[in-house]
Design an enzyme around this catalytic site. Structure first.
Site: not given
Lengths: 262, 341
Positions: A97, A158, A185-186, A207-208
């Protein structure tokens, strides 16, 4: 229904990150609950040298998931390429990635560096998953550079803001109907992930949103359900929006005073 | 009462020694260093007793152990200060402050004027924060020697041995029971133990005064600044999933320093006294464990909660070991079981 990422057939449409969990044990449980088949691992930040991070990586190997190493934290082509090479050696995978960060505040990709690094790595036999914006021209260039997958952002890493530019993401989907597209992301809520899938995206990487939830394992389940739901919605071909109500029961035969409000 | 040999003089070894000594056992502490020093994680700790703040990301067990351990620390150290903890965030991280409040309890919301009363130097720097009045802090480098003196007065013997061979560790102890408190070094016996790298700084400033630990919320790590005597401040701490103890990275140091600078620009002129690195011993669930194997008992896996968890765990360990020794004397066979709490 499976999807092909380079040479691999994948069933789960959720890719999940391995940072920020309260403990490795909770991380493993969350990965299991998410039913993700692919996990991303940050090489550069977590491990000084090959030996030093062994213990943590063995947890990730224990998860049984395929590893997608990332180049998180890299700010130049050179750093990203070096990190990708380290990752290939450690995890024995051609996948990477690719992140080349251009700006500290938004962790926005440096798309110029990204295209260059993607070209270098693709020529070297890597299978690159580029973290990019929704920009169509950049997307074209990444594909010319050898990428067979695109990973546009939903919002900054994040931030948990969801899909910032639905129009842009929809255009990207329309322009590249045959390239696997992953929103990366986001994402903050399962509804954001469902929305990405409803747009026809092939998968979501996050992830977050899971790792920092009060109960990461439960949140992982929630995302798995939402992504499945969004995928089925897209496959089921949803109805279009209309300006006026459309009655779901026929109106003929109703008395006129009911027809007015039907 | 059985004779006890404790290997390791970090916070875990010393806590065990204290509770065994209380039960009038004959206790010897064997360690590779002459008293607590930079060879153990305990030396690098922040010395915050923050069971409520820690609940933001730790398991409830850590909070319970923390409350128990606080009672222990209160009686052993002159540097124990119950001044509470102040948690603040920069304007862009304010959503994190909300989440922090939601996940923890026993706090009061404080506005600019109350922050000014608590920490006059931070007046006008933050508009809102959370105050945890019951939390405490101390300087580990004062506490550890104090604890050693206390233990010596109680008759605990200290013995320096630079290293242990595999044979020595596997040979039966001369004492009735051996307690292995070697931290990360016990990886040779405890497969699941891993190291989590931490980096910290010690800076000195005469321009800024703080009365209590201040946490500045950060998206990845718990960042805190703990005031110590003589204008010293401890800034910690990173958490990285690797065991490399050879040095701090530039990025980590930048991150820690920028936190201090964001808290108060006068820290820009502070002197860097020390950059510390160590690896915390942790099990996969990041919770401490007591493991009994024959005549050896292990207490390990304190992760980032040594001062919060060690005394309470040591107390449990001592009860278990004494019970085990009574049972094995009766049955004349060593007890074999492995378990955690």
């Amino acid at each position: 229904m499976t999807i092909k990422f380079y040479d691999d057939e994948i069933s789960s449409r959720l890719l999940i990150g391995t940072a920020l969990y309260p403990s490795p044990a909770i991380m493993l449980e969350a990965i299991k609950a998410s039913k993700a088949e692919i996990v991303t691992v940050s090489l550069r930040r977590e491990s000084g040298t090959e030996q030093a991070g062994q213990n943590f990586w063995s947890f990730i190997k224990d998860s049984g998931a395929k590893v997608l190493p990332n180049t998180a934290g890299c700010k130049s082509v050179k750093e990203a390429v070096t990190t990708a090479h380290m990752a290939r050696e450690i995890f024995e995978t051609p996948w990477v990635k690719l992140e080349v960060i251009g700006e500290d505040d938004s962790l926005q990709p440096d798309v110029f560096g990204l295209v260059e690094a993607a070209r270098i790595l693709s020529e070297d036999g890597f299978q690159v998953f580029p973290y990019t914006t929704e920009d169509l021209v950049v997307a074209e260039k990444l594909i010319s550079a050898g990428c067979e997958i695109l990973m546009p952002w939903g919002a900054p890493i994040g931030s948990g803001r969801g899909l910032n530019n639905i129009y842009g993401l929809r255009s990207l989907r329309a322009h590249f109907p045959n390239i696997p597209l992953i929103v990366d992301a986001g994402i903050g809520l399962p509804s954001h992930a469902a929305a990405a899938m409803e747009l026809g995206y092939d998968a979501v990487l996050l992830n977050t949103a899971v790792a920092k939830a009060g109960d990461p394992v439960l949140m992982a389940k929630a995302f798995a359900l939402a992504i499945e739901s969004g995928l089925q919605c897209y496959q089921a071909d949803p109805i279009e929006k209309r300006d006026m109500a459309a009655p779901s029961t026929p109106v003929a035969g109703l008395p006129f005073w009911n027809q007015d409000h039907a | 009462m059985p004779s006890i040999e404790i290997i390791g003089s970090g916070i875990v070894g010393l806590s065990c020694a204290a509770f065994f000594a209380e039960k009038n056992c004959d206790v010897t502490v064997i360690s590779s260093s002459n008293g607590p020093d930079e060879n153990c994680c305990s030396w690098w700790a922040g010395g915050m007793l923050a069971p409520w703040c820690e609940m933001e990301s730790a398991e409830p067990l850590i909070g319970e152990l923390g409350l128990e351990s606080m009672k222990f620390w209160k009686q052993f150290t002159s540097s124990y200060q119950q001044q509470g903890t102040l948690v603040v965030a920069t304007s862009r991280d304010l959503p994190d402050l909300k989440r922090f409040g939601r996940r923890t309890n026993n706090w009061q919301q404080v506005k600019q004027d109350q922050i000014a009363t608590l920490e006059p130097d931070l007046a006008d720097r933050f508009t809102t924060g959370l105050y945890y009045p019951d939390e405490a802090h101390f300087d580990p480098r004062q506490v550890l020697p104090e604890l050693v003196t206390h233990l010596k007065n109680k008759g605990v013997k200290f013995c320096t041995q630079t290293s242990f061979s595999k044979q020595e560790l596997e040979a039966p102890s001369k004492a009735d029971h051996r307690i292995d408190c070697r931290g990360l070094a016990a990886q040779d016996h405890l497969d699941e133990l891993r190291g989590v790298k931490g980096e910290m700084l010690l800076i000195k400033s005469n321009e800024v005064k703080l009365s209590r630990p201040v946490r500045l919320l950060h998206p990845r790590i718990p960042l805190y600044i703990v005031p110590r005597d003589n204008g010293l401040f401890m800034v910690g701490a990173t958490m990285l999933e690797n065991e490399n103890r050879s040095g701090a990275t530039v990025r980590s140091v930048l991150e820690l320093l920028s936190a201090a600078y964001a808290l108060h620009p006068a820290f820009g002129e502070a002197e860097i006294i020390e950059i510390g690195v160590d690896a915390r011993p942790a099990f996969p669930d990041n919770l401490p464990r007591i493991i009994h194997r024959g005549k050896t008992t292990y207490l390990n896996g304190m992760y980032r909660h040594g001062y919060l968890a060690a005394p309470a765990m040591a107390k449990q360990l001592v009860e278990q070991v004494l019970r085990l020794n009574t049972t094995s004397e009766q049955s004349n066979e060593p007890a074999h079981f492995t378990g955690n709490m």
